[in-house]
Scaffold this motif. Structure first.
Motif, short mmCIF file in Angstrom:
data_model
loop_
_atom_site.label_atom_id
_atom_site.label_comp_id
_atom_site.label_asym_id
_atom_site.label_seq_id
_atom_site.Cartn_x
_atom_site.Cartn_y
_atom_site.Cartn_z
N ASP A 19 21.83 14.88 -4.30
CA ASP A 19 22.13 15.39 -2.95
C ASP A 19 21.68 14.41 -1.87
O ASP A 19 21.09 14.80 -0.86
N CYS A 23 14.69 11.24 -5.68
CA CYS A 23 13.92 12.23 -6.42
C CYS A 23 13.22 11.59 -7.62
O CYS A 23 13.71 10.61 -8.18
N GLN A 52 11.27 19.09 -2.51
CA GLN A 52 12.14 20.15 -3.00
C GLN A 52 12.61 19.87 -4.42
O GLN A 52 12.85 18.72 -4.78
N ARG A 54 15.27 19.82 -7.31
CA ARG A 54 16.72 19.66 -7.40
C ARG A 54 17.10 19.46 -8.86
O ARG A 54 16.27 19.01 -9.65
N TYR A 56 20.52 18.25 -11.61
CA TYR A 56 21.84 17.67 -11.80
C TYR A 56 22.28 18.03 -13.21
O TYR A 56 21.52 17.89 -14.17
#
Length: 128
Positions: A19, A23, A52, A54, A56
């Motif tokens: 996004d 990360c 945050q 996340r 995939y």
């Protein structure tokens, strides 16, 4: 700056862009290939700058972007409130950065600190 790699080349502890955010990969689970498709991978990661969580999900043959993360050192020139002015020790450029609450007591004028830079963002990285 970023480079493109296949999902199957990712490893825990390395970096990935999910996004449009850099990360740190916390876990990767891969499934076996099915009768009609390729193996799938689920990558769980935490944002380097915002914290945050996340994830995939995609084929292990898909290509994803990996940020180029650099750790650098800088000297604290001045502190005004919760903003510190730093001078990079490599190229002597100066910039300002917000000091996180948990690091306010550890950042002092004249001391050397380390910081992380990726995708045009900067974050203090003082290790205990």
């Amino acid at each position: 700056m970023k480079q493109q790699v296949e999902v199957k080349e990712l490893k825990e502890g390395k970096y990935v862009i999910i996004d449009d955010e850099a990360c740190v990969i916390k876990s990767i689970t891969k499934s076996k290939p099915g009768k009609h498709g390729a193996a799938k991978a689920r990558v769980e990661a935490i944002g380097l700058f915002d914290g945050q969580k996340r994830s995939y999900i995609g084929s292990v043959a898909n290509k994803v972007y990996v940020p180029i993360v650099e750790r650098k050192s800088a000297q604290v020139i001045s502190i005004t409130g919760d903003i510190a002015q730093l001078m990079d020790m490599g190229d002597f450029s100066t910039f300002e950065i917000v000091i996180p609450d948990e690091l306010k007591d550890r950042v002092k004028e004249g001391e050397e600190v380390s910081y992380i830079t990726a995708l045009g963002k900067v974050k203090l990285d003082i290790r205990t």
